[in-house]
Scaffold this motif. Structure first.
Motif, PDB file in Angstrom:
ATOM      1  N   GLU A 348       6.404  58.953  68.983  1.00 42.27           N
ATOM      2  CA  GLU A 348       5.504  58.921  70.239  1.00 42.27           C
ATOM      3  C   GLU A 348       6.114  60.102  71.306  1.00 42.27           C
ATOM      4  O   GLU A 348       6.087  59.961  72.424  1.00 42.27           O
ATOM      5  N   ARG A 351       1.448  63.580  73.592  1.00 41.39           N
ATOM      6  CA  ARG A 351       0.834  63.090  75.088  1.00 41.39           C
ATOM      7  C   ARG A 351      -0.708  63.639  74.918  1.00 41.39           C
ATOM      8  O   ARG A 351      -1.219  64.328  74.092  1.00 41.39           O
ATOM      9  N   THR A 411      -4.604  54.340  79.115  1.00 36.71           N
ATOM     10  CA  THR A 411      -4.779  55.384  80.475  1.00 36.71           C
ATOM     11  C   THR A 411      -5.705  54.959  81.151  1.00 36.71           C
ATOM     12  O   THR A 411      -5.700  54.812  82.348  1.00 36.71           O
ATOM     13  N   GLY A 578      -2.661  66.095  83.192  1.00 36.43           N
ATOM     14  CA  GLY A 578      -2.060  64.956  82.818  1.00 36.43           C
ATOM     15  C   GLY A 578      -2.702  63.777  83.586  1.00 36.43           C
ATOM     16  O   GLY A 578      -3.447  63.966  84.239  1.00 36.43           O
TER      17      GLY A 578
END
Length: 591
Positions: A348, A351, A411, A578
């Motif tokens: 992982e 991103r 998210t 982000g």
């Protein structure tokens, strides 16, 4: 006046001189010494291997003191020719005599080595053992020489090695045999860079012919194909079969690369006539890859791989390609990226960044498109345009796509929790054609929505035209299942593929995304404007929304709004952000 000596007397004198030369001068043995000598001879005769005692005379020359019958037979020595080592042909051939003389001059206790009788035809091979014996007053330096005949073993090994290096069907050298010849050339002291080339030839349609006509016909085709290739070669060129339907040629270059290209032309000429198999006539074509031998290449296998790399590039066009180191370097980088990408997905290390999607008519934020990003600890940022194709080629796109869908849903769920309410945002996630073909995408999406407390209408799955064209039936089932979850479906990069209008009418698509290649230069290019007008008209007729990618200026945004485009995204609005920065962006615009 002198009278001539009688003829018989001369003969006796010559025999006496010959006798003196044939054997070392030794003192007459006593009775006890004769008994001891007989005992030593009996000991030698009892040995199951050929053996003899070698002594050194006072003058320093080795001679045979005694030998058993096995030694006499192996060396074809019966003692009548003389005892001096220099008079025994066996002890003078090859390395045996030199090693024996050198050993007697040292103080070594024992030595063992492989020797040969020196005969070019029908020669014999031995394991030779030398062991120091205690000296005598007559001969202070002595040794025992033993011979074990290994001729049968050596010949068998040679035969097996020859079989191992030869292709049993065509009789040509195989891959291992070919590499040995290339290796020998590279190691030759007179080798010059660029003086030789390896040409790899691949036969087209062989597997299909083999399947349709059987293995016997396939073998016959391979043999005939090899004969034709051989007829195109020059004297000194080496032909080998390095794979099922692959052949390799090692050739000398007198005129540089032109010689190899001319060979390619000759090969195509000899293959132009059809091949007759049973009652059928079959035409066979080929592709060729060429690699020059250079001093920088140390391994023959690497030279062959270089030629095969060029061959792979030649196959799509059925032509001839020459190996280029820069292209191979790029291929090695892709392979390296594949290995590291697999590790990055498992740990992982990737991103998601999020690019805003704006409703052009109102200026409101409609949602985000999730974009995979990879920051390598050593290489730095690796662009999606580099690692996404590697992922698709290697099949890692399935694992990457699974991760992206779950990460995007996670998210979006976290934004809801931070805001304390359900945000009016939709998240777009890209789907690969390979992922649609290999994975259970509807089940995956259903699980991601359930795990993060989302409804399907907040997720937009974006797929390219190629995903539909490759397997329309499966794509239709997948899209119908996604619509059953209330998810939205967008066709990405529309206009760059070959989608039939029937697909747009039949498939449950909600949004057409206009590729940035049409958007970026539309203000200066009438054709681009015409294409965008046509796409917008088509979408309006089918009841679809549209999204324009690559909007980088206010003028572009205004022009697309005037043309009736629904959504827009690009650097004019925001670069990919982000997770925290994307949420702050929504908060700032919603305020």
């Amino acid at each position: 006046m002198q009278t001539a000596a009688p003829r018989g007397r001369n003969r006796s004198l010559k025999a006496a001189v010959s006798s003196i030369r044939e054997a070392p001068a030794e003192p007459r043995p006593t009775v006890a010494e004769e008994v001891t000598e007989r005992a030593r001879q009996d000991y030698l005769d009892a040995l199951p291997i050929a053996a003899a005692v070698i002594c050194v005379s006072a003058g320093g020359d080795p001679y045979i003191d005694m030998a058993n019958e096995n030694f006499r037979q192996l060396t074809d020595w019966n003692g009548h020719e003389g005892k001096w080592a220099s008079q025994v042909a066996f002890l003078q051939a090859g390395t045996i005599g030199r090693t024996l003389t050198a050993f007697l001059k040292t103080n070594e206790k024992a030595r063992q080595f492989e020797g040969h009788d020196g005969k070019a035809i029908g020669g014999r091979h031995f394991t030779v053992g030398l062991a120091r014996l205690k000296g005598t007053p007559v001969s202070p330096k002595r040794c025992l020489i033993s011979l074990i005949d290994k001729t049968a073993q050596v010949e068998t090994e040679k035969s097996l090695r020859a079989e191992m290096l030869r292709d049993s069907l065509t009789g040509l050298p195989n891959r291992l045999g070919f590499n040995e010849k290339v290796e020998a050339l590279l190691e030759a002291p007179d080798f010059r860079e660029g003086s030789h080339a390896v040409v790899v030839v691949d036969m087209h349609r062989f597997s299909r012919i083999n399947e349709c006509m059987g293995a016997i016909a396939g073998d016959e085709l391979l043999i005939t194909f090899a004969r034709r290739l051989f007829s195109a070669l020059r004297a000194g060129d080496i032909l080998a079969r390095t794979g099922g339907d692959e052949f390799a040629i090692l050739m000398r270059l007198g005129k540089g690369l032109d010689d190899a290209l001319q060979l390619a032309d000759r090969i195509r000429a000899v293959l132009s006539a059809p091949f007759r198999l049973s009652e059928l006539e079959i035409r066979v074509d080929c592709s060729l890859g060429i690699a020059l031998l250079s001093g920088g290449v140390e391994l023959a296998e690497e030279v062959l791989r270089n030629a095969q790399f060029a061959l792979k590039r030649a196959k799509p066009t059925r032509g001839t390609q020459v190996y280029e180191p820069s292209q191979a370097k790029a291929a090695r980088r892709r392979f390296s990226i594949e290995t590291e990408l697999r590790r990055a997905i498992e740990s992982e290390e990737l991103r998601l960044d999020f690019q805003p999607v704006i409703e052009l008519a109102t200026g409101e934020l409609a949602g985000f498109e999730a974009l995979a990003r990879w920051e390598h600890e050593d290489r730095g940022a690796i662009a999606p345009s580099e690692f996404i194709p590697v992922a698709e080629e290697s099949g890692l796109i399935v694992a990457l796509g699974r991760w992206a869908i779950h990460a995007a849903a996670q998210t979006l769920g976290e934004w809801d929790r931070k805001a304390g309410k359900r945000l009016p945002l939709c998240m777009g996630v890209n789907l690969s054609a390979i992922q649609i073909a290999r994975d259970d995408v509807p089940t995956l999406v259903e699980g991601a929505l359930r795990d993060h407390g989302l409804t399907g209408d907040r997720l937009t799955l974006e797929l390219t035209e190629s995903a539909i064209i490759q397997d329309p039936a499966r794509a239709s089932k997948v899209l119908e299942a996604l619509k059953g979850l209330d998810a939205r479906v967008a066709m990405d990069d529309f206009g760059t593929g070959y989608t039939s209008l029937a697909y747009l009418q039949r498939l449950p698509i909600d949004v057409l995304k206009i590729d940035r290649s049409f958007v970026t230069g539309m203000l200066k290019d009438r054709d681009s404007v015409g294409i965008i007008r046509a796409v917008l008209s088509l979408a309006d007729a089918l009841g679809l929304e549209t999204t324009a990618e690559g909007i980088e200026t206010e003028a572009l945004a205004r022009a697309l709004t005037e043309l009736g485009c629904t959504y827009g995204q690009g650097f004019h609005f925001a670069r990919p952000l982000g997770p925290d920065a994307a949420l702050d962006y929504w908060l700032s615009r919603s305020a």
